[in-house]
Design an enzyme around this catalytic site. Sequence first.
Site, PDB file in Angstrom:
ATOM      1  N   HIS A 189      -9.484   1.232   4.414  1.00 29.98           N
ATOM      2  CA  HIS A 189      -8.328   1.249   5.239  1.00 29.98           C
ATOM      3  C   HIS A 189      -8.567   2.285   6.456  1.00 29.98           C
ATOM      4  CE1 HIS A 189      -4.296   2.514   6.169  1.00 29.98           C
ATOM      5  NE2 HIS A 189      -3.863   1.183   5.301  1.00 29.98           N
ATOM      6  N   ASN A 193       0.829  -1.296  -0.264  1.00 28.53           N
ATOM      7  CA  ASN A 193       0.033  -0.080  -0.299  1.00 28.53           C
ATOM      8  C   ASN A 193       0.944   1.096   0.027  1.00 28.53           C
ATOM      9  OD1 ASN A 193      -1.833   1.871   0.372  1.00 28.53           O
ATOM     10  ND2 ASN A 193      -2.307   1.612   2.492  1.00 28.53           N
ATOM     11  N   LYS A 230       0.143   3.894  -0.664  1.00 25.89           N
ATOM     12  CA  LYS A 230      -0.600   5.633   0.088  1.00 25.89           C
ATOM     13  C   LYS A 230      -0.001   6.417  -0.341  1.00 25.89           C
ATOM     14  CE  LYS A 230       0.095   2.935   4.683  1.00 25.89           C
ATOM     15  NZ  LYS A 230      -0.458   3.775   6.069  1.00 25.89           N
ATOM     16  N   GLY A 262       2.216   2.219  10.704  1.00 23.97           N
ATOM     17  CA  GLY A 262       3.126   3.031  10.273  1.00 23.97           C
ATOM     18  C   GLY A 262       3.696   3.935  12.052  1.00 23.97           C
ATOM     19  N   SER A 299       3.133  -2.456   9.988  1.00 22.67           N
ATOM     20  CA  SER A 299       4.890  -1.698  10.843  1.00 22.67           C
ATOM     21  C   SER A 299       5.208  -3.353   9.792  1.00 22.67           C
ATOM     22  CB  SER A 299       4.932  -1.845  11.514  1.00 22.67           C
ATOM     23  OG  SER A 299       4.258  -0.312  12.505  1.00 22.67           O
ATOM     24  N   GLU A 328      -7.094   4.407   7.309  1.00 20.91           N
ATOM     25  CA  GLU A 328      -6.464   5.519   7.495  1.00 20.91           C
ATOM     26  C   GLU A 328      -8.110   6.708   6.661  1.00 20.91           C
ATOM     27  OE1 GLU A 328      -3.049   5.881   5.148  1.00 20.91           O
ATOM     28  OE2 GLU A 328      -2.569   5.218   7.323  1.00 20.91           O
ATOM     29  N   GLU A 363      -5.583  -4.858  10.492  1.00 18.27           N
ATOM     30  CA  GLU A 363      -4.426  -3.886  10.368  1.00 18.27           C
ATOM     31  C   GLU A 363      -4.979  -2.747  11.472  1.00 18.27           C
ATOM     32  OE1 GLU A 363      -2.776  -2.368   6.773  1.00 18.27           O
ATOM     33  OE2 GLU A 363      -4.052  -1.566   6.622  1.00 18.27           O
TER      34      GLU A 363
HETATM   35  P1  PGA Z   1       2.688   0.454   7.496  1.00 24.41           P
HETATM   36  O1  PGA Z   1       1.315   0.524   6.968  1.00 24.41           O
HETATM   37  O2  PGA Z   1       3.292  -1.113   7.162  1.00 24.41           O
HETATM   38  O3  PGA Z   1       3.968   1.585   7.054  1.00 24.41           O
HETATM   39  O4  PGA Z   1       2.630   0.177   9.101  1.00 24.41           O
HETATM   40  C1  PGA Z   1       0.623  -0.710   6.851  1.00 24.41           C
HETATM   41  C2  PGA Z   1      -0.617  -0.081   6.082  1.00 24.41           C
HETATM   42  O5  PGA Z   1      -1.218   0.923   6.672  1.00 24.41           O
HETATM   43  O6  PGA Z   1      -1.334  -0.841   5.210  1.00 24.41           O
END
Ligand code: PGA
Length: 247
Positions: free
Chosen positions: A93, A7, A9, A169, A208, A95, A163
Amino acid sequence: MFYCAGNWKMNLTPIQTKSFAENLLKSLSVNQQDSFVIFPPALLATTLSESLKGSKISWGGQNCYFENKGAFTGENSPQLLTEMGAKYCLVGHSERRHIFGETDELLSKKVAALQSLGVTPVLCVGEKVEERKAEKTKEVIVSQLELGLKLAGKSGPLWIAYEPVWAIGTGLVATVDQVAEAHAILRQALKSWSSSIGSTTPILYGGSVKSDNAAALAKILDVNGFLIGGASLDPAEFFKIYQVSTN
Ligand code: PGA
């Protein structure tokens, strides 16, 4: 099959996308390619799909609306995704849920709209840190799953991503026990929801994931792949995650 989904983003540019694809393709043998899916920003879809032409790496949207056309400024439709060659689309997601306020009701419409065109929705679920502390993880993820699938077709296509919001993140990866517990809960809920695809729907873990923690997480029952944010922006690290996960 163990999936590695990246992803991106709101990162990368057309020039960076071409170089990413070149580097990733160099690392992969042909029969490894179909384990990979990339979710680029919508404006990079053409560059990415052209750069991946002739390979079995798939790509998908990070988001879409549930209508196929009309006055919805700034949105992209499932129809557009499918015509451009997207096989997948992320739905809900964290976000999208927490920065852009998307509700379970809206997400369910997106899931159904994508399925009706044969694009696989990747419904994302996950608890916030305060929900985990209050021991509400099970309640939250099962409710997100059930409400998000309210209008969904019980024969798919469908993927799920677990997630935990506090692990996205942040560098805080969930423990093996936490991931195992959540994936078992989701598998059970999927089986009660659909006898036809409940036991075969892939459930990805995200939050992460890096090459130094992937091996242990990949071994967990019902972890069928990863949804990788930050670490998917570097093709070498992205490939390394796949390598340690499938060894
Ligand atoms: P990350 O993001 O691996 O940077 O923690 C995962 C995601 O948001 O799908």
